[in-house]
Motif scaffolding. Structure first.
Motif, PDB file in Angstrom:
ATOM      1  N   VAL A  27      32.639  43.469  38.168  1.00 46.24           N
ATOM      2  CA  VAL A  27      31.980  44.223  37.112  1.00 46.24           C
ATOM      3  C   VAL A  27      30.637  43.538  36.839  1.00 46.24           C
ATOM      4  N   PRO A  28      29.528  44.300  36.707  1.00 41.67           N
ATOM      5  CA  PRO A  28      28.233  43.671  36.421  1.00 41.67           C
ATOM      6  C   PRO A  28      28.220  43.048  35.030  1.00 41.67           C
ATOM      7  N   ALA A  29      27.548  41.908  34.910  1.00 42.75           N
ATOM      8  CA  ALA A  29      27.464  41.189  33.643  1.00 42.75           C
ATOM      9  C   ALA A  29      25.999  40.846  33.363  1.00 42.75           C
ATOM     10  N   ILE A  30      25.509  41.314  32.231  1.00 45.00           N
ATOM     11  CA  ILE A  30      24.131  41.054  31.807  1.00 45.00           C
ATOM     12  C   ILE A  30      24.155  39.918  30.791  1.00 45.00           C
ATOM     13  N   ALA A  31      23.275  38.940  30.969  1.00 46.31           N
ATOM     14  CA  ALA A  31      23.176  37.810  30.040  1.00 46.31           C
ATOM     15  C   ALA A  31      21.930  37.970  29.179  1.00 46.31           C
ATOM     16  N   GLN A  32      22.108  37.868  27.868  1.00 46.64           N
ATOM     17  CA  GLN A  32      21.010  38.006  26.909  1.00 46.64           C
ATOM     18  C   GLN A  32      20.964  36.774  26.015  1.00 46.64           C
ATOM     19  N   ASP A  33      19.778  36.199  25.834  1.00 40.72           N
ATOM     20  CA  ASP A  33      19.637  34.990  25.034  1.00 40.72           C
ATOM     21  C   ASP A  33      19.835  35.296  23.555  1.00 40.72           C
ATOM     22  N   VAL A  34      20.617  34.470  22.868  1.00 37.21           N
ATOM     23  CA  VAL A  34      20.966  34.722  21.476  1.00 37.21           C
ATOM     24  C   VAL A  34      19.780  34.531  20.541  1.00 37.21           C
ATOM     25  N   GLU A  35      18.822  33.677  20.908  1.00 39.57           N
ATOM     26  CA  GLU A  35      17.700  33.411  20.021  1.00 39.57           C
ATOM     27  C   GLU A  35      16.548  34.380  20.248  1.00 39.57           C
ATOM     28  N   THR A  36      16.073  34.485  21.484  1.00 41.50           N
ATOM     29  CA  THR A  36      14.919  35.325  21.762  1.00 41.50           C
ATOM     30  C   THR A  36      15.288  36.797  21.949  1.00 41.50           C
ATOM     31  N   LYS A  37      16.582  37.058  22.214  1.00 37.91           N
ATOM     32  CA  LYS A  37      17.079  38.397  22.549  1.00 37.91           C
ATOM     33  C   LYS A  37      16.548  38.890  23.900  1.00 37.91           C
ATOM     34  N   VAL A  44      16.523  39.571  27.826  1.00 39.04           N
ATOM     35  CA  VAL A  44      17.500  39.749  28.898  1.00 39.04           C
ATOM     36  C   VAL A  44      17.174  38.740  29.997  1.00 39.04           C
ATOM     37  N   LEU A  45      18.139  37.907  30.351  1.00 40.36           N
ATOM     38  CA  LEU A  45      17.879  36.799  31.263  1.00 40.36           C
ATOM     39  C   LEU A  45      18.249  37.077  32.707  1.00 40.36           C
ATOM     40  N   MET A  46      19.380  37.733  32.931  1.00 46.42           N
ATOM     41  CA  MET A  46      19.827  37.906  34.310  1.00 46.42           C
ATOM     42  C   MET A  46      20.940  38.937  34.404  1.00 46.42           C
ATOM     43  N   LEU A  47      21.170  39.393  35.616  1.00 48.04           N
ATOM     44  CA  LEU A  47      22.293  40.262  35.949  1.00 48.04           C
ATOM     45  C   LEU A  47      23.105  39.588  37.038  1.00 48.04           C
ATOM     46  N   ALA A  48      24.397  39.451  36.813  1.00 49.34           N
ATOM     47  CA  ALA A  48      25.289  38.871  37.815  1.00 49.34           C
ATOM     48  C   ALA A  48      26.585  39.686  37.821  1.00 49.34           C
ATOM     49  N   TYR A  49      27.600  39.166  38.493  1.00 52.62           N
ATOM     50  CA  TYR A  49      28.878  39.878  38.577  1.00 52.62           C
ATOM     51  C   TYR A  49      30.027  38.947  38.222  1.00 52.62           C
ATOM     52  N   MET A  50      31.082  39.544  37.706  1.00 50.40           N
ATOM     53  CA  MET A  50      32.296  38.803  37.387  1.00 50.40           C
ATOM     54  C   MET A  50      33.487  39.500  38.000  1.00 50.40           C
ATOM     55  N   ASN A  51      34.484  38.702  38.407  1.00 52.82           N
ATOM     56  CA  ASN A  51      35.800  39.258  38.690  1.00 52.82           C
ATOM     57  C   ASN A  51      36.731  38.804  37.568  1.00 52.82           C
ATOM     58  N   GLU A  52      37.993  39.164  37.642  1.00 53.87           N
ATOM     59  CA  GLU A  52      38.894  38.825  36.540  1.00 53.87           C
ATOM     60  C   GLU A  52      39.022  37.320  36.368  1.00 53.87           C
ATOM     61  N   GLU A  53      39.066  36.579  37.463  1.00 50.36           N
ATOM     62  CA  GLU A  53      39.227  35.135  37.368  1.00 50.36           C
ATOM     63  C   GLU A  53      38.025  34.487  36.682  1.00 50.36           C
TER      64      GLU A  53
END
Length: 223
Positions: free
Chosen positions: A22-32, A34-43
């Motif tokens: 599943v694609p996962a987007i990372a967003q910085d909590v302070e600046t808001k 969008v930092l990167m797009l990566a992928y995750m599996n269940e593990e």
């Protein structure tokens, strides 16, 4: 979090793709930002939930990838949300160092122009936190001071002295801003306006008026 507590998270509703990702987007909590797009599996998702550090799945290496394991640029996970189709993740994270392997804070540092992609921004530079977000973060600190009243904190002192003291400080800072402006000193203006903003936020907290209400009011005046 205990190891077996990650099993309490029901991930059955996630719409994994054919590869179990599943694609996962990372967003910085302070600046808001969008930092990167990566992928995750269940593990990797369960490891992220357990350790509260972003762990992804590398499609090229076919292996788990703890962000920052080699660079030290870890991502502390603050919050995780799913989109309405439950086939994408949004991670709110606190970024250590730079997120991009090209040593930029965000991977999204290319503009699309007519003649192709153009790199923008400088490496090894974390962008400044926008004023609106800074006010939100400061408001959170002031609210916690009001609730917890830690001994020795200046904000605690103001709340304990009450509204008259707070308003006196607001008035004093207004006068200081006027003097700084008359002196035409940028450094003095910056310092005194910051003092005024802070004391106004303390006043808003004491009177129970949120910055969101102020934001809505100012938005109506944007013409």
């Amino acid at each position: 979090m205990e190891e077996n507590q990650t099993e309490l998270f029901d991930l059955s509703g996630i719409r994994w793709d054919a590869q179990g990702l599943v694609p996962a987007i990372a967003q910085d909590v302070e600046t808001k930002e969008v930092l990167m797009l990566a992928y995750m599996n269940e593990e990797s998702l369960r490891r992220t939930l357990k350790e509260r550090k972003a762990c992804y799945y590398s499609r090229s290496r076919q292996a788990l990838w703890l962000k920052g394991e080699t660079s030290g640029h870890f991502q502390e996970v603050v919050d995780i949300k799913f989109d309405c189709d439950q086939d994408a993740l949004l991670l709110t994270i606190r970024q250590t160092g730079m997120a991009c392997h090209e040593n930029h804070f965000s991977c999204f540092h290319y503009d699309l122009e007519k003649d192709g992609f153009k790199k923008v921004g400088e490496p090894e530079v974390k962008p400044d936190v926008p004023l609106g977000r800074t006010l939100e973060l400061l408001t959170e600190v002031i609210h916690s001071r009001n609730l917890e009243r830690p001994e020795g904190a200046y904000t605690t002192y103001l709340f304990e002295k009450g509204i008259d003291k707070i308003l006196k400080k607001v008035g004093e800072e207004c006068a200081e801003v006027i003097i700084a402006a008359k002196n035409a000193s940028p450094d003095e203006i910056r310092y005194e306006v910051s003092d005024l903003f802070y004391h106004v936020l303390v006043m808003l907290e004491e009177r129970g008026v949120s910055v969101e209400e102020i934001s809505k009011e100012l938005y109506t005046r944007r013409k």
